[in-house]
Design a protein around this motif. Structure first.
Motif, PDB file in Angstrom:
ATOM      1  N   LEU A   1     -80.004  -7.406   2.467  1.00 21.33           N
ATOM      2  CA  LEU A   1     -78.654  -7.696   1.974  1.00 21.33           C
ATOM      3  C   LEU A   1     -77.569  -7.301   3.313  1.00 21.33           C
ATOM      4  O   LEU A   1     -76.678  -7.964   3.161  1.00 21.33           O
TER       5      LEU A   1
ATOM      6  N   LYS B   1     -75.584 -10.482   6.352  1.00 24.09           N
ATOM      7  CA  LYS B   1     -74.330 -10.992   6.389  1.00 24.09           C
ATOM      8  C   LYS B   1     -73.523 -11.145   7.616  1.00 24.09           C
ATOM      9  O   LYS B   1     -72.376 -11.462   7.809  1.00 24.09           O
TER      10      LYS B   1
ATOM     11  N   ILE C   1     -77.791 -10.606  -7.758  1.00 24.41           N
ATOM     12  CA  ILE C   1     -76.939 -11.195  -6.550  1.00 24.41           C
ATOM     13  C   ILE C   1     -77.694 -12.462  -5.997  1.00 24.41           C
ATOM     14  O   ILE C   1     -77.266 -13.256  -5.686  1.00 24.41           O
ATOM     15  N   GLU C   2     -79.258 -12.214  -5.761  1.00 31.96           N
ATOM     16  CA  GLU C   2     -79.763 -13.162  -4.961  1.00 31.96           C
ATOM     17  C   GLU C   2     -80.160 -14.515  -5.927  1.00 31.96           C
ATOM     18  O   GLU C   2     -79.797 -15.630  -5.456  1.00 31.96           O
TER      19      GLU C   2
ATOM     20  N   GLU D   1     -77.758 -15.435  -8.149  1.00 33.59           N
ATOM     21  CA  GLU D   1     -76.432 -16.285  -8.122  1.00 33.59           C
ATOM     22  C   GLU D   1     -76.296 -16.967  -6.727  1.00 33.59           C
ATOM     23  O   GLU D   1     -75.604 -17.981  -6.524  1.00 33.59           O
ATOM     24  N   LYS D   2     -76.735 -16.313  -5.675  1.00 36.38           N
ATOM     25  CA  LYS D   2     -76.694 -17.089  -4.311  1.00 36.38           C
ATOM     26  C   LYS D   2     -77.347 -18.266  -4.113  1.00 36.38           C
ATOM     27  O   LYS D   2     -77.017 -19.336  -3.823  1.00 36.38           O
TER      28      LYS D   2
ATOM     29  N   ILE E   1     -72.948  -1.755   1.350  1.00 36.51           N
ATOM     30  CA  ILE E   1     -73.300  -3.044   0.924  1.00 36.51           C
ATOM     31  C   ILE E   1     -73.139  -2.837  -0.471  1.00 36.51           C
ATOM     32  O   ILE E   1     -72.543  -3.899  -1.274  1.00 36.51           O
TER      33      ILE E   1
ATOM     34  N   ASN F   1     -66.716  -5.345  -1.457  1.00 34.72           N
ATOM     35  CA  ASN F   1     -67.700  -6.345  -0.952  1.00 34.72           C
ATOM     36  C   ASN F   1     -67.493  -7.794  -1.528  1.00 34.72           C
ATOM     37  O   ASN F   1     -67.628  -7.808  -2.577  1.00 34.72           O
ATOM     38  N   THR F   2     -67.416  -8.796  -0.643  1.00 30.69           N
ATOM     39  CA  THR F   2     -67.304 -10.010  -1.159  1.00 30.69           C
ATOM     40  C   THR F   2     -68.300 -10.586  -2.118  1.00 30.69           C
ATOM     41  O   THR F   2     -68.167 -11.274  -3.056  1.00 30.69           O
ATOM     42  N   ASP F   3     -69.515 -10.331  -1.762  1.00 32.56           N
ATOM     43  CA  ASP F   3     -70.898 -10.744  -2.433  1.00 32.56           C
ATOM     44  C   ASP F   3     -70.839  -9.990  -3.649  1.00 32.56           C
ATOM     45  O   ASP F   3     -71.332 -10.428  -4.789  1.00 32.56           O
TER      46      ASP F   3
ATOM     47  N   LYS G   1     -68.222 -11.652  -5.968  1.00 33.34           N
ATOM     48  CA  LYS G   1     -68.442 -13.015  -6.455  1.00 33.34           C
ATOM     49  C   LYS G   1     -69.583 -13.045  -7.176  1.00 33.34           C
ATOM     50  O   LYS G   1     -69.875 -14.171  -8.158  1.00 33.34           O
ATOM     51  N   TYR G   2     -70.914 -12.339  -6.932  1.00 34.71           N
ATOM     52  CA  TYR G   2     -72.265 -12.703  -7.404  1.00 34.71           C
ATOM     53  C   TYR G   2     -72.341 -11.302  -8.400  1.00 34.71           C
ATOM     54  O   TYR G   2     -73.452 -11.890  -9.475  1.00 34.71           O
TER      55      TYR G   2
END
Length: 355
Positions: free
Chosen positions: A42, A46, A266-267, A269-270, A341, A346-348, A351-352
């Motif tokens: 993670l 980035k 997170i993974e 959604e990515k 992280i 944090n943008t991730d 977003k996720y």
């Protein structure tokens, strides 16, 4: 906890307890170790700009830990001196508490001090994860929290760790970690009592300023999802409830399992956001899972165990030096990685995880 009194009197129950210990150790390979490797994925995936912006946690800290472990190995047989100077400095400022010198070799002394740092960082890390889970579920369940209420919740969780830490260091006891001595500092009863008083005070503040105020303003009670991380952490970490039989196995397992749920979200959604076929997404997901498991096995088991055998240090000094070093390095660095992280800015995460 309820079955512990009958553990020794019931043969079948005692057998189950023994097997549970082995079960959690096996789970390290599939849960505990991958959760560490996932944090590296993670953070370092980035990009250079993110790594450069967080150079202290992602570059300086691992280099410093590597240098300290390398020094401990190169000068392993030298006379210990660090603890001696620390005790002299404490005495100079009038502090009578003395850190017990853990070894006759500099290498073991250095590793023992790093081990103390590891347990400090692990306790803080566990607390922050519990707090993070509470905040995420407050967001999911629309449980409104002000800035002050969030700080009260954070210190309520940290209060559990303070009680645990000062209770452990009340007496100058000793333990063992792959041949490295673990020593209680022997702070006495006063710090423990202060930590309990502080914990009681912050819990009272949480009951009034969070639960009661929110119910009075919004007629809203906290959800079960919001409370469970705190309750679970209390049961595992507060000394009256603590289960020594599972403390070094079950607690890290559940912490890692809780962590991986968020990594999975997170993974996943990515991967959903990528423009590839469903079959290729399955292949990527499977490959990632296998890499996390294999990477953890290599980092914690195969590589350090081979280094111990090749160098002969474990047979000469009865210390699994590189196995201990791998655990200490990754645990300490893991705290610093998560510090950058798992942030709500944090943008991730935005977003996720919080979408």
């Amino acid at each position: 906890m309820l079955l512990t009194p009958v553990q020794q009197t019931a043969g079948g129950m005692n057998s189950y307890f023994d097997q549970l210990g082995a079960f959690f150790v096996i789970c390290f390979l599939f849960v505990n170790y991958p959760h560490f490797i996932a944090s590296y994925k993670l953070a370092y995936s980035k990009g250079v700009r993110f790594i450069g912006r967080n150079w202290f946690q992602l570059l300086f800290v691992p280099l410093l830990l590597t240098a300290m472990i390398a020094t401990a190995y190169v000068f392993f047989d030298s006379s210990p001196f660090i603890v001696k100077h620390i005790n002299e400095a404490l005495g100079f400022v009038g502090i009578n508490t003395q850190i017990v010198s853990p070894a006759q070799e500099h290498g073991v002394e250095m590793m023992a001090l790093l081990l103390d740092l590891m347990y400090i960082s692990v306790g803080w890390h566990y607390s922050k994860q519990v707090y993070g889970c509470m905040m995420v579920y407050a967001h999911y369940n629309s449980y409104k929290l002000t800035h002050i209420q969030r700080h009260i919740a954070k210190w309520s969780v940290l209060g559990i760790w303070f009680v645990n830490y000062f209770s452990y260091h009340t007496y100058a006891g000793s333990g063992d970690f792959y041949g490295i001595a673990m020593n209680g500092i022997g702070l006495g009863e006063v710090p423990k009592l202060i930590s309990w008083a502080g914990f009681g005070l912050i819990i009272a503040c949480a009951c009034y300023f969070i639960f009661w105020q929110n119910y009075r303003r919004y007629q809203q009670l906290p959800s079960v999802n919001f409370l469970v991380p705190f309750v679970a952490y209390s049961i595992w970490f507060l000394p009256p409830f603590n289960q020594p039989f599972f403390y070094m196995t079950a607690v890290p397992f559940f912490h890692s399992l809780q962590y991986l749920v968020f990594v999975y979200r997170i993974e996943k959604e990515k991967l959903i956001a990528t423009d590839v076929s469903a079959n290729r997404k399955n292949i990527i997901a499977t490959a990632l899972i296998m890499l996390l498991i294999i990477g953890g096995w290599l980092s914690f088991n195969l590589v350090p165990e081979l280094l111990d055998e090749v160098t002969g240090i474990s047979s000469i000094h009865n210390v699994a030096f590189f196995v201990a070093a791998a655990h200490i390095f990754i645990n300490i660095h893991h705290y610093f990685i998560d510090n950058v992280i798992w942030r709500f800015d944090n943008t991730d995460i935005k977003k996720y995880l919080l979408n």
